[in-house]
Design a protein around this motif. Structure first.
Motif, PDB file in Angstrom:
ATOM      1  N   ASP B 338      49.277 -11.016  26.328  1.00 30.16           N
ATOM      2  CA  ASP B 338      49.272  -9.558  26.324  1.00 30.16           C
ATOM      3  C   ASP B 338      48.719  -8.938  25.042  1.00 30.16           C
ATOM      4  OD1 ASP B 338      50.075  -9.330  28.885  1.00 30.16           O
ATOM      5  OD2 ASP B 338      52.213  -9.159  28.431  1.00 30.16           O
ATOM      6  N   GLN B 339      48.310  -9.747  24.074  1.00 29.54           N
ATOM      7  CA  GLN B 339      47.642  -9.165  22.914  1.00 29.54           C
ATOM      8  C   GLN B 339      46.160  -8.915  23.204  1.00 29.54           C
ATOM      9  OE1 GLN B 339      47.410 -11.911  19.622  1.00 29.54           O
ATOM     10  NE2 GLN B 339      47.720 -13.660  20.956  1.00 29.54           N
ATOM     11  N   PHE B 340      45.745  -9.331  24.399  1.00 26.97           N
ATOM     12  CA  PHE B 340      44.365  -9.087  24.828  1.00 26.97           C
ATOM     13  C   PHE B 340      44.350  -7.990  25.884  1.00 26.97           C
ATOM     14  CE2 PHE B 340      40.914  -9.854  27.859  1.00 26.97           C
ATOM     15  CZ  PHE B 340      39.817  -9.922  27.022  1.00 26.97           C
ATOM     16  N   ALA B 341      43.328  -7.168  25.869  1.00 25.57           N
ATOM     17  CA  ALA B 341      43.173  -6.165  26.921  1.00 25.57           C
ATOM     18  C   ALA B 341      41.694  -6.013  27.228  1.00 25.57           C
ATOM     19  CB  ALA B 341      43.750  -4.820  26.479  1.00 25.57           C
ATOM     20  N   ALA B 342      41.390  -5.549  28.435  1.00 26.64           N
ATOM     21  CA  ALA B 342      39.998  -5.403  28.820  1.00 26.64           C
ATOM     22  C   ALA B 342      39.801  -4.110  29.596  1.00 26.64           C
ATOM     23  CB  ALA B 342      39.561  -6.587  29.685  1.00 26.64           C
ATOM     24  N   LEU B 343      38.654  -3.508  29.386  1.00 26.19           N
ATOM     25  CA  LEU B 343      38.267  -2.348  30.187  1.00 26.19           C
ATOM     26  C   LEU B 343      37.078  -2.755  31.034  1.00 26.19           C
ATOM     27  CD1 LEU B 343      38.494   0.644  27.699  1.00 26.19           C
ATOM     28  CD2 LEU B 343      40.120  -0.078  29.451  1.00 26.19           C
ATOM     29  N   ARG B 361      42.816 -12.163  34.184  1.00 27.45           N
ATOM     30  CA  ARG B 361      44.107 -12.629  34.700  1.00 27.45           C
ATOM     31  C   ARG B 361      44.253 -14.135  34.612  1.00 27.45           C
ATOM     32  NH1 ARG B 361      43.831  -7.748  38.670  1.00 27.45           N
ATOM     33  NH2 ARG B 361      45.505  -6.545  37.732  1.00 27.45           N
ATOM     34  N   THR B 366      46.665 -12.170  31.287  1.00 24.68           N
ATOM     35  CA  THR B 366      47.299 -10.854  31.154  1.00 24.68           C
ATOM     36  C   THR B 366      46.825  -9.934  32.271  1.00 24.68           C
ATOM     37  OG1 THR B 366      47.496  -8.901  29.746  1.00 24.68           O
ATOM     38  CG2 THR B 366      45.481 -10.163  29.535  1.00 24.68           C
ATOM     39  N   ASN B 367      47.614  -8.892  32.551  1.00 21.06           N
ATOM     40  CA  ASN B 367      47.186  -7.883  33.512  1.00 21.06           C
ATOM     41  C   ASN B 367      46.643  -6.642  32.814  1.00 21.06           C
ATOM     42  OD1 ASN B 367      47.752  -9.065  36.115  1.00 21.06           O
ATOM     43  ND2 ASN B 367      49.905  -8.978  35.530  1.00 21.06           N
ATOM     44  N   ASN B 368      46.381  -6.753  31.536  1.00 22.39           N
ATOM     45  CA  ASN B 368      45.852  -5.609  30.785  1.00 22.39           C
ATOM     46  C   ASN B 368      44.384  -5.368  31.121  1.00 22.39           C
ATOM     47  OD1 ASN B 368      48.207  -5.058  29.486  1.00 22.39           O
ATOM     48  ND2 ASN B 368      47.701  -6.250  27.646  1.00 22.39           N
ATOM     49  N   ILE B 369      44.156  -4.920  32.337  1.00 32.47           N
ATOM     50  CA  ILE B 369      42.784  -4.569  32.708  1.00 32.47           C
ATOM     51  C   ILE B 369      42.799  -3.231  33.432  1.00 32.47           C
ATOM     52  CG2 ILE B 369      42.960  -6.016  34.797  1.00 32.47           C
ATOM     53  CD1 ILE B 369      39.791  -6.246  34.430  1.00 32.47           C
ATOM     54  N   ASP B 370      41.889  -2.369  33.040  1.00 36.56           N
ATOM     55  CA  ASP B 370      41.792  -1.060  33.681  1.00 36.56           C
ATOM     56  C   ASP B 370      40.342  -0.608  33.570  1.00 36.56           C
ATOM     57  OD1 ASP B 370      42.570   1.180  35.014  1.00 36.56           O
ATOM     58  OD2 ASP B 370      43.891   1.960  33.465  1.00 36.56           O
TER      59      ASP B 370
END
Lengths: 555, 375
Positions: B338-343, B361, B366-370
């Motif tokens: 979760d320290q990673f995120a993506a757009l 994923r 992580t689910n940090n994608i939007d």
């Protein structure tokens, strides 16, 4: 889109674009269709010519107003008050579709109770729309069938955007304008493939096909297909993401084809947040404002240099084809991601073409089950298209809604004012708009001709407001909110109502989103781009001010 | 609709539905009637008088594009008299026209040229008719098309297009008699007018009066979808020598049915913009050589890059794809979870969005994608 999903079970346009032409009544709210979606705007114009009734609700005097039977100029952010008042008129005059409400909907009693208290005079006071006009619009929408509602960011980009959407859905449910051609609730999507990006699970809470990450069975299905272990907790939504970045919880950010430095609300905060990152990767066509801050920039190929599919606003999956070789040393995004994944030792990324990826999508996304490149080579298909023999679905909910109970959900709503209201210091409402000639911040700005047509930001301001501020057309003005200041030239126009100014956000030179605020809708997490409080001042050039002293004008 | 009206055209029996015009009836029977101001999808004005035909038991000649069929009508579309009338009409149109066919970009696709071929004209009489050529200024203010009034034949197709298809009504006929011309409101340059530069009129102009700037005819066309807004209009991109030179609407697409707006028709130009990135860029260590593990090799495991060194002193350095991917792969390993995120991007294809969320994923865990759905 969350609002529509709760009301009807799906957040997409319920009907096809080509059906708009056959509607008997078109209600456009919060959409400057002629500028943002010109081709749909022309459809509306043609329908009107053939006798369809048009109700246009917009604080700004858009082109649609010219052909509208009723033009409602409500105060920005008062949509719920307006729509509730319309619903009240429809219920009181018994113009609603009783059998549809009884057979296919739920929650009518609560909704009726919520709407009933309150009267037209109150709505008139909140929205500044004469009660007579509200009655006229409500009658028109309820009596001419089929009636379709089109809306866009003017409804959703509010701190209570979900309420707005539910209020729109209430009206359609009340009059039975769902599940048949030329009716429906139709959010006009902005980007070419924003529908597709949502469908494909580029969202923090759902996997492809809106299958919930939190659902264990869904996760199992994907874990089996992808041969991996999935994280069960939903991720951060874009608008919350930068807070998390700012706080140091997110350390690495990978941005594919987006320019949040210009398009996000409250961009100075975004900029600060980005500087806290340890690693920023940007994959784009151009060295955008965001890419300039990156650690790694990867050149991507444009839509003309790759194969694939886009899903348009009416859920139609259409083929995009490669016309030329990638420019320079750029690569299609899918090739970059594939190579990166393979380089990191991941399995399941051995794709040789986008068609192979679509085959995998088809297997995991029920609504795309019947979509193959072969079937959409000439004309695209509208999902849901569950199997290879399915002809696609031009309009949704013919039989039942996709909510858990299969019934449309009414929502009792009450009006909440916008998160930021005007004050003595910031007396104007700033509402963002889009130009005919540009699209967000990057692509069209790279077309020289478009810059010839609209090369700079113009702040639209009503003459009533401009006069006391001694602003003349073309004068440089300074627009300030609590969060920042931008400069641009003024355009004196009746288009924008008194008390409201309007700006686009296409120009990195004039970063309008420095002004907007990050207040989010609690459900959809959409920022309130459409309402923020600002002040406007004439930009004073001290060199020439002296010459004009005593004349009240710059010399 | 049933074909309930029967008539004869040049001795052929034709059956058409009620309300059809003689021109439509002739077209359905495969009979060619020359036209100039007629344009499918627009109301017919009968302005050019080229499509005049004879109807038995009626006195005058009638414009085929405007005359509805009647049961038992007997129509003749070409005989010596009709030819004569059409020739004179054509000569009168030509007498005001700026001849410069060889240099005109419309040459070859010009409807007026085609008519001269079909109808012919008498050169001697034409020379007597010919006035001093008009010399009106060419309006080059619009960045995407020019308007040359000297070539305009006053067919009014552009005006009807703007009114009926686009709904903007930016142009109309102005002035009288010989001075008649297509004009914007107040005769302003196009750029200053209400024109929205969509180019629908340019597409339909039968002659070289409204003509795109920098015309280059493509060598092949590719059917695709516009990359701007969510409407998803069908496009044909015209390609010549590795660059895109033209875009036109796809008539088979159910959404736009061949129509386009300014972004669709002219917005493709960003593709070949000189500002396009052409090579992967990585912020370099300073000096590059002293940190061999930076770009040319992978950093040691467990030692992620430290920000100040990179951000404050780094300059972008062009690297090869191989280097860039290897560098990125070895760096991202340290940011799993979760320290990673993506757009992701609403501009990219479905396949790319799918692959990207799968990458985030599966590989990054992580689910940090939007993406920008909310903007």
């Amino acid at each position: 889109m969350a609002g529509l999903a709760a009301a009807l079970g799906s957040g997409a346009m319920t009907n096809a674009v080509s059906e708009i032409g056959e509607a008997a009544c078109i209600f456009v709210i919060g959409s400057n269709t002629s500028a943002a979606h010109p081709i749909i705007g022309r459809q509306i114009a043609r329908a009107v010519k053939q006798g369809a009734k048009l109700i246009a609700a917009d604080p700004r005097r858009t082109v649609l107003r010219r052909m509208a039977d009723v033009w409602i100029r409500h105060e920005p952010g008062t949509d719920v008050a307006l729509l509730n008042a319309m619903a009240r008129v429809i219920i009181k005059k018994k113009l609603f579709d009783t059998s549809f409400v009884e057979e296919r909907c739920e929650g009518f009693e609560a909704f009726e109770a919520a709407v009933k208290d309150g009267d037209l005079a109150e709505a008139e006071q909140i929205t500044s729309v004469p009660a007579q006009k509200i009655v006229e619009a409500a009658r028109m929408y309820a009596t001419f069938s089929p009636a379709t509602i089109l809306y866009a960011m003017g409804i959703t980009q509010h701190s209570h955007g979900t309420d707005n959407v539910r209020a729109v859905a209430n009206l359609a449910l009340l009059t039975g304008n769902l599940g048949k051609p030329s009716s429906g609730v139709n959010p006009l999507r902005g980007q070419n493939n924003v529908q597709g990006a949502c469908d494909m699970g580029a969202l923090p809470n759902v996997l492809p096909g809106y299958q919930k990450v939190e659902d264990q069975n869904i996760r199992k299905k994907f874990e089996k297909a992808w041969n991996c272990q999935l994280n069960p907790s939903p991720g951060l939504v874009l608008t919350e993401l930068f807070e998390s970045v700012h706080a140091g919880n997110v350390k690495a950010l990978y941005i594919m084809g987006e320019n949040p430095m210009v398009s996000e609300a409250n961009t100075s905060f975004v900029q600060e947040a980005i500087s806290h990152l340890e690693l920023l990767v940007v994959q784009d066509l151009f060295l955008t404002e965001t890419a300039q801050m990156a650690d790694v920039v990867l050149p991507a190929a444009s839509f003309a240099e790759k194969d694939g599919t886009f899903t348009n606003t009416e859920r139609r999956v259409q083929r995009v084809r490669k016309a030329i070789e990638p420019v320079g040393n750029s690569l299609p995004d899918w090739v970059i991601i594939r190579d990166l994944a393979k380089n990191m030792g991941a399995k399941g990324f051995d794709f040789n073409s986008p068609e192979e990826i679509m085959e995998e999508i088809r297997g995991l996304t029920p609504s795309y089950g019947g979509i193959t490149y072969g079937r959409i080579s000439k004309v695209g298909l509208q999902w849901p298209c569950p199997d290879l023999d399915h002809p696609g679905t031009p309009y949704l909910f013919a039989e039942k809604f996709s909510t858990p109970s299969g019934r449309g959900q009414f929502a009792p709503l009450s009006y909440t004012p916008p998160a930021e209201v005007v004050s003595h210091e910031y007396p104007f409402i700033l509402t963002t708009r889009r130009s005919y000639f540009h699209f967000h911040s990057t692509l069209s700005r790279k077309v020289d001709g478009m810059n010839v047509l609209r090369g700079e930001e113009r702040v639209e301001i009503n003459p009533v407001d401009a006069a006391p501020l001694e602003i003349e057309d073309g004068d440089a003005v300074k627009v300030t909110s609590k969060r920042g200041t931008v400069q641009a030239k003024a355009k004196i126009t009746q288009t924008t109502p008194p008390g409201v100014i309007s700006m686009t956000f296409h120009y990195p030179e004039t970063r309008t989103n420095l002004l907007t605020h990050g207040a989010l809708d609690p459900v959809a997490k959409i920022p309130e781009f459409k309402v923020c409080a600002v002040k406007v001042e004439r930009e004073i050039d001290f060199g020439t001010q002296y010459l004009g002293w005593g004349t009240g004008k710059i010399g | 609709m049933t074909n309930n009206i029967s008539l004869t055209i040049n001795g052929l029996d034709v059956k058409v539905p009620e309300g059809a015009t003689i021109l439509e009836a002739a077209q359905s029977a495969g009979v060619y009637i020359p036209t100039l101001c007629y344009c499918p999808g627009l109301t017919s004005e009968g302005a050019c008088r080229i499509c005049l035909v004879k109807i038995e038991k009626k006195k005058k000649l009638h414009p085929a594009c405007r005359t509805p069929v009647e049961d038992g009508m007997v129509v003749i579309t070409d005989d010596a008299e009709i030819d004569q009338v059409r020739r004179v009409t054509l000569e009168l149109i030509l007498s005001d026209h700026d001849f410069n066919c060889l240099l005109c970009p419309k040459s070859g696709t010009c409807r007026l040229q085609a008519l001269v071929n079909h109808i012919g004209f008498d050169e001697r009489r034409f020379n007597r008719l010919n006035r001093v050529a008009k010399d009106l200024p060419v309006d080059t203010s619009n960045p995407f098309f020019d308007f040359n009034p000297n070539k305009c034949i006053h067919c009014g197709i552009c005006i009807r297009t703007c009114r009926e298809i686009v709904g903007v009504d930016a142009i109309n006929m102005a002035y009288r008699g010989y001075d008649l011309k297509v004009s914007t409101f107040g005769d302003q340059p196009f750029k200053e007018s209400a024109c929205v530069s969509c180019g629908e009129c340019v597409e339909r102009c039968p002659v070289g009066a409204l003509i795109p700037k920098d015309v280059k005819h493509p060598t092949r066309e590719v059917k695709t979808i516009c990359a701007y807004c969510g409407v998803g209009c069908g496009l044909y991109l015209g390609v010549r020598g590795g660059t895109i030179v033209k875009a036109r609407g796809d008539h088979s697409n159910p959404v736009n049915r061949g129509e386009l707006c300014v972004r669709g028709r002219s917005g493709y130009r960003f593709v070949n913009s000189p500002d396009r990135l052409s090579s992967p860029l990585v912020r370099a260590y300073d000096p590059l050589e002293s940190k061999p593990q930076g770009i040319n090799g992978a950093p040691e495991a467990g030692k992620p890059l430290t920000r100040p060194l990179v951000k404050e002193r780094g300059e972008f350095v062009e690297v090869s794809w191989d280097q860039a991917i290897k560098y990125l792969a070895s760096t991202l390993v340290h940011y799993k979870g979760d320290q990673f995120a993506a757009l992701s991007s609403a501009k990219c294809t479905n396949e790319e969005n799918y692959l990207f969320q799968k990458f985030v994923r599966v590989v990054m865990g992580t689910n940090n994608i939007d993406h920008c759905a909310r903007l």
